[in-house]
Design an enzyme around this catalytic site. Structure first.
Site, PDB file in Angstrom:
ATOM      1  N   ARG A  63      -4.222  -8.392  -1.726  1.00 22.66           N
ATOM      2  CA  ARG A  63      -2.953  -7.734  -1.389  1.00 22.66           C
ATOM      3  C   ARG A  63      -2.610  -7.980   0.076  1.00 22.66           C
ATOM      4  NH1 ARG A  63      -0.988  -2.217  -2.460  1.00 22.66           N
ATOM      5  NH2 ARG A  63       0.943  -3.369  -2.268  1.00 22.66           N
ATOM      6  N   GLN A  95       4.973   5.626   2.241  1.00 23.15           N
ATOM      7  CA  GLN A  95       3.812   5.629   1.356  1.00 23.15           C
ATOM      8  C   GLN A  95       3.210   4.224   1.314  1.00 23.15           C
ATOM      9  OE1 GLN A  95       4.549   8.160  -2.443  1.00 23.15           O
ATOM     10  NE2 GLN A  95       6.552   7.360  -1.829  1.00 23.15           N
ATOM     11  N   VAL A  97       1.565   0.646   2.417  1.00 21.90           N
ATOM     12  CA  VAL A  97       0.503   0.233   3.336  1.00 21.90           C
ATOM     13  C   VAL A  97       0.850  -1.097   3.998  1.00 21.90           C
ATOM     14  CG1 VAL A  97      -1.274   1.525   2.085  1.00 21.90           C
ATOM     15  CG2 VAL A  97      -0.810  -0.850   1.437  1.00 21.90           C
ATOM     16  N   HIS A 113      -0.258   6.836   3.624  1.00 23.33           N
ATOM     17  CA  HIS A 113      -1.310   6.279   2.767  1.00 23.33           C
ATOM     18  C   HIS A 113      -2.145   5.237   3.481  1.00 23.33           C
ATOM     19  CE1 HIS A 113       0.840   7.491  -1.209  1.00 23.33           C
ATOM     20  NE2 HIS A 113       0.231   8.490  -0.617  1.00 23.33           N
ATOM     21  N   CYS A 124     -19.335   4.666  11.092  1.00 28.53           N
ATOM     22  CA  CYS A 124     -19.009   5.365  12.356  1.00 28.53           C
ATOM     23  C   CYS A 124     -17.610   5.949  12.363  1.00 28.53           C
ATOM     24  CB  CYS A 124     -19.189   4.404  13.534  1.00 28.53           C
ATOM     25  SG  CYS A 124     -17.889   3.151  13.638  1.00 28.53           S
ATOM     26  N   CYS A 140     -18.604  -4.013  11.683  1.00 26.22           N
ATOM     27  CA  CYS A 140     -17.620  -3.101  12.287  1.00 26.22           C
ATOM     28  C   CYS A 140     -17.529  -3.421  13.780  1.00 26.22           C
ATOM     29  CB  CYS A 140     -18.081  -1.654  12.092  1.00 26.22           C
ATOM     30  SG  CYS A 140     -17.251  -0.470  13.168  1.00 26.22           S
ATOM     31  N   CYS A 143     -19.399  -0.351  15.674  1.00 23.18           N
ATOM     32  CA  CYS A 143     -20.846  -0.044  15.578  1.00 23.18           C
ATOM     33  C   CYS A 143     -21.667  -1.204  15.046  1.00 23.18           C
ATOM     34  CB  CYS A 143     -21.051   1.181  14.682  1.00 23.18           C
ATOM     35  SG  CYS A 143     -20.847   0.847  12.916  1.00 23.18           S
ATOM     36  N   GLU A 207      16.734   3.050  -9.704  1.00 21.23           N
ATOM     37  CA  GLU A 207      16.953   3.784 -10.965  1.00 21.23           C
ATOM     38  C   GLU A 207      16.585   5.241 -10.734  1.00 21.23           C
ATOM     39  OE1 GLU A 207      14.276   1.638 -13.488  1.00 21.23           O
ATOM     40  OE2 GLU A 207      12.592   2.058 -12.167  1.00 21.23           O
ATOM     41  N   ALA A 223      17.797  -1.333  -2.526  1.00 23.92           N
ATOM     42  CA  ALA A 223      17.627  -0.812  -1.168  1.00 23.92           C
ATOM     43  C   ALA A 223      18.362  -1.671  -0.132  1.00 23.92           C
ATOM     44  CB  ALA A 223      16.141  -0.750  -0.832  1.00 23.92           C
TER      45      ALA A 223
HETATM   46  P1  NAD Z   1      -1.944  11.976  -8.308  1.00 22.81           P
HETATM   47  O1  NAD Z   1      -2.837  12.573  -9.357  1.00 22.81           O
HETATM   48  O2  NAD Z   1      -1.015  12.869  -7.562  1.00 22.81           O
HETATM   49  O3  NAD Z   1      -1.145  10.783  -8.919  1.00 22.81           O
HETATM   50  C1  NAD Z   1      -0.431  11.073 -10.069  1.00 22.81           C
HETATM   51  C2  NAD Z   1       0.335   9.844 -10.370  1.00 22.81           C
HETATM   52  O4  NAD Z   1      -0.352   8.713  -9.854  1.00 22.81           O
HETATM   53  C3  NAD Z   1       0.432   9.691 -11.858  1.00 22.81           C
HETATM   54  O5  NAD Z   1       1.644  10.321 -12.291  1.00 22.81           O
HETATM   55  C4  NAD Z   1       0.445   8.200 -11.982  1.00 22.81           C
HETATM   56  O6  NAD Z   1       1.715   7.723 -11.723  1.00 22.81           O
HETATM   57  C5  NAD Z   1      -0.444   7.766 -10.837  1.00 22.81           C
HETATM   58  N1  NAD Z   1      -1.814   7.688 -11.347  1.00 22.81           N
HETATM   59  C6  NAD Z   1      -2.823   8.559 -11.141  1.00 22.81           C
HETATM   60  N2  NAD Z   1      -3.924   8.131 -11.777  1.00 22.81           N
HETATM   61  C7  NAD Z   1      -3.580   6.956 -12.355  1.00 22.81           C
HETATM   62  C8  NAD Z   1      -4.251   6.027 -13.166  1.00 22.81           C
HETATM   63  N3  NAD Z   1      -5.528   6.211 -13.483  1.00 22.81           N
HETATM   64  N4  NAD Z   1      -3.584   4.925 -13.599  1.00 22.81           N
HETATM   65  C9  NAD Z   1      -2.296   4.740 -13.231  1.00 22.81           C
HETATM   66  N5  NAD Z   1      -1.582   5.585 -12.495  1.00 22.81           N
HETATM   67  C10 NAD Z   1      -2.238   6.670 -12.076  1.00 22.81           C
HETATM   68  O7  NAD Z   1      -2.830  11.187  -7.303  1.00 22.81           O
HETATM   69  P2  NAD Z   1      -3.992  11.870  -6.563  1.00 22.81           P
HETATM   70  O8  NAD Z   1      -5.298  11.462  -7.148  1.00 22.81           O
HETATM   71  O9  NAD Z   1      -3.715  13.347  -6.440  1.00 22.81           O
HETATM   72  O10 NAD Z   1      -3.792  11.155  -5.180  1.00 22.81           O
HETATM   73  C11 NAD Z   1      -4.234  11.891  -4.063  1.00 22.81           C
HETATM   74  C12 NAD Z   1      -3.589  11.274  -2.914  1.00 22.81           C
HETATM   75  O11 NAD Z   1      -3.880   9.856  -2.834  1.00 22.81           O
HETATM   76  C13 NAD Z   1      -2.098  11.385  -3.006  1.00 22.81           C
HETATM   77  O12 NAD Z   1      -1.681  11.860  -1.778  1.00 22.81           O
HETATM   78  C14 NAD Z   1      -1.607   9.987  -3.195  1.00 22.81           C
HETATM   79  O13 NAD Z   1      -0.411   9.839  -2.475  1.00 22.81           O
HETATM   80  C15 NAD Z   1      -2.691   9.155  -2.579  1.00 22.81           C
HETATM   81  N6  NAD Z   1      -2.755   7.851  -3.245  1.00 22.81           N
HETATM   82  C16 NAD Z   1      -2.760   6.694  -2.537  1.00 22.81           C
HETATM   83  C17 NAD Z   1      -2.844   5.477  -3.209  1.00 22.81           C
HETATM   84  C18 NAD Z   1      -2.820   4.154  -2.496  1.00 22.81           C
HETATM   85  O14 NAD Z   1      -3.004   3.103  -3.157  1.00 22.81           O
HETATM   86  N7  NAD Z   1      -2.578   4.168  -1.207  1.00 22.81           N
HETATM   87  C19 NAD Z   1      -2.956   5.430  -4.572  1.00 22.81           C
HETATM   88  C20 NAD Z   1      -2.909   6.633  -5.223  1.00 22.81           C
HETATM   89  C21 NAD Z   1      -2.829   7.850  -4.575  1.00 22.81           C
HETATM   90  N1  APR Z   2      15.595  -1.046  -4.318  1.00 25.24           N
HETATM   91  C1  APR Z   2      15.406   0.298  -4.438  1.00 25.24           C
HETATM   92  N2  APR Z   2      14.465   0.846  -5.251  1.00 25.24           N
HETATM   93  C2  APR Z   2      13.680  -0.013  -5.934  1.00 25.24           C
HETATM   94  C3  APR Z   2      13.812  -1.411  -5.851  1.00 25.24           C
HETATM   95  C4  APR Z   2      14.824  -1.916  -4.988  1.00 25.24           C
HETATM   96  N3  APR Z   2      15.035  -3.229  -4.851  1.00 25.24           N
HETATM   97  N4  APR Z   2      12.895  -1.976  -6.676  1.00 25.24           N
HETATM   98  C5  APR Z   2      12.206  -0.972  -7.249  1.00 25.24           C
HETATM   99  N5  APR Z   2      12.692   0.221  -6.826  1.00 25.24           N
HETATM  100  C6  APR Z   2      12.241   1.560  -7.176  1.00 25.24           C
HETATM  101  C7  APR Z   2      11.770   1.683  -8.604  1.00 25.24           C
HETATM  102  O1  APR Z   2      12.868   2.026  -9.431  1.00 25.24           O
HETATM  103  C8  APR Z   2      10.758   2.829  -8.497  1.00 25.24           C
HETATM  104  O2  APR Z   2      11.406   4.065  -8.679  1.00 25.24           O
HETATM  105  O3  APR Z   2      11.137   1.856  -6.365  1.00 25.24           O
HETATM  106  C9  APR Z   2      10.271   2.751  -7.058  1.00 25.24           C
HETATM  107  C10 APR Z   2       8.840   2.216  -6.940  1.00 25.24           C
HETATM  108  O4  APR Z   2       7.985   3.187  -7.523  1.00 25.24           O
HETATM  109  P1  APR Z   2       6.411   2.912  -7.538  1.00 25.24           P
HETATM  110  O5  APR Z   2       6.143   1.519  -7.957  1.00 25.24           O
HETATM  111  O6  APR Z   2       5.810   4.057  -8.291  1.00 25.24           O
HETATM  112  O7  APR Z   2       5.979   2.991  -6.014  1.00 25.24           O
HETATM  113  P2  APR Z   2       5.798   4.311  -5.159  1.00 25.24           P
HETATM  114  O8  APR Z   2       6.758   5.368  -5.592  1.00 25.24           O
HETATM  115  O9  APR Z   2       5.813   3.892  -3.734  1.00 25.24           O
HETATM  116  O10 APR Z   2       4.293   4.783  -5.537  1.00 25.24           O
HETATM  117  C11 APR Z   2       3.798   5.926  -4.847  1.00 25.24           C
HETATM  118  O11 APR Z   2       1.635   5.567  -5.809  1.00 25.24           O
HETATM  119  O12 APR Z   2       0.011   4.082  -6.415  1.00 25.24           O
HETATM  120  C12 APR Z   2       0.381   5.011  -5.481  1.00 25.24           C
HETATM  121  O13 APR Z   2      -0.207   5.097  -3.217  1.00 25.24           O
HETATM  122  C13 APR Z   2       0.521   4.353  -4.149  1.00 25.24           C
HETATM  123  O14 APR Z   2       2.093   4.740  -2.411  1.00 25.24           O
HETATM  124  C14 APR Z   2       1.986   4.511  -3.814  1.00 25.24           C
HETATM  125  C15 APR Z   2       2.340   5.735  -4.603  1.00 25.24           C
END
Ligand code: NAD
Ligand code: APR
Length: 237
Positions: A63, A95, A97, A113, A124, A140, A143, A207, A223
């Site tokens: 990624r 959200q 990275v 995130h 460390c 690291c 450390c 959407e 967007a």
């Molecule tokens: P959560 O339980 O709040 O997440 C729920 C949503 O995450 C679900 O509705 C689904 O859309 C997705 N999800 C959760 N488990 C999944 C799975 N096994 N397969 C696919 N989708 C799944 O998440 P959490 O465990 O409470 O997360 C805790 C924190 O970690 C939150 O603050 C979240 O923002 C963060 N997080 C970060 C990342 C990342 O890749 N940076 C990924 C997930 C969560």
């Molecule tokens: N313009 C505007 N919106 C868009 C576009 C675009 N070109 N393309 C996609 N989208 C919208 C989709 O309709 C969807 O609602 O962006 C959203 C992307 O949703 P996710 O793929 O769920 O991504 P996100 O909401 O950032 O996920 C939240 O979940 O897996 C964890 O930590 C991870 O930060 C992530 C968190």
């Protein structure tokens, strides 16, 4: 509407979709979402890292390499313009990275995130800027231990700087959510937190999302079209 002074913006994967970075749950014809190609429980949880660290490190190395080839889009550029010209308070909470907001010039930015360009030493606790692969277990910088993991918040872990985010929401006159599905908490709850504080809430998304019902206003579209138009509207251009 009260005079607009303080704005909190939340961005999700959708803001980077038109830069060619996969979203997590598909949506909007961006092809398959990341979680349709990889299981969260295999690559995005602490348990996954403990069970098979190579698989997790390869996922994030892949990624990181993919993100580094991408460029910010007009939505990132518009938010950077808002950041440069907005006289009131502004906090862009992402959200994501990826580092596309920074590369577009945004400064008042918070990665809840974590960041794919940071590595976190599990020995460390030091965080280092990191662009090279982690799969070969590099030492690291602080450390020397071969104990680096991606500095990315996984499912089940706490996001960064939540108190700072809630403090900004308490002072906000407007909360704007861009490109997020509203699937993951606590980010998905910010719209309701803001609404309960009497803050106006605007959603810009391709959407309807899982949170659309809670927004004062939802504008549907890409967007790169919606964000520049909204920024010019707010700046009175
Ligand atoms: P959560 O339980 O709040 O997440 C729920 C949503 O995450 C679900 O509705 C689904 O859309 C997705 N999800 C959760 N488990 C999944 C799975 N096994 N397969 C696919 N989708 C799944 O998440 P959490 O465990 O409470 O997360 C805790 C924190 O970690 C939150 O603050 C979240 O923002 C963060 N997080 C970060 C990342 C990342 O890749 N940076 C990924 C997930 C969560
Ligand atoms: N313009 C505007 N919106 C868009 C576009 C675009 N070109 N393309 C996609 N989208 C919208 C989709 O309709 C969807 O609602 O962006 C959203 C992307 O949703 P996710 O793929 O769920 O991504 P996100 O909401 O950032 O996920 C939240 O979940 O897996 C964890 O930590 C991870 O930060 C992530 C968190």
């Amino acid at each position: 509407m009260t005079e607009l002074r303080n704005i909190v913006v939340l961005t999700g994967a959708g803001v980077s979709a038109e830069s060619g970075i996969d979203t997590f749950r598909g949506g909007g014809g961006q092809g398959m979402g990341i979680w349709e190609k990889h299981r969260v429980e295999d690559v995005a949880t602490p348990e996954a890292f403990a069970r098979d660290p190579d698989l997790v490190l390869r996922f994030y190395d892949m990624r990181r390499a993919a993100i580094q080839e991408k460029q910010p889009n007009h939505a990132h550029a518009a938010l950077a313009k808002l950041d440069a010209q907005w006289p009131g308070e502004l906090l862009i909470v992402t959200q994501n990275v990826d580092d596309l907001h920074e590369r577009a010039g945004a400064r008042r930015l918070l990665h809840m995130h974590g960041e794919h360009l940071n590595a976190w030493c599990t020995t460390c606790d030091a965080r280092s800027r990191w662009t090279a692969p982690l799969i070969h277990r590099p030492p690291c910088p602080a450390c020397g231990d071969a104990a680096l993991r991606p500095d990315v918040v996984w499912f089940g872990e706490m996001p960064y700087e939540m108190e700072r985010i809630y403090a900004a929401l308490r002072q906000a006159d407007l909360f704007v959510s861009i490109g997020t599905s509203g699937a993951v908490y606590p980010a998905a709850g910010f719209v309701r937190d803001a609404g309960a504080l009497g803050v106006s809430t605007l959603e810009l998304n391709l959407e309807r999302s899982q949170g659309s019902q809670w927004f004062t206003e939802t504008r549907l579209g890409a967007a790169t079209a919606l964000v520049p138009a909204w920024v010019d509207q707010v700046l009175g251009l």
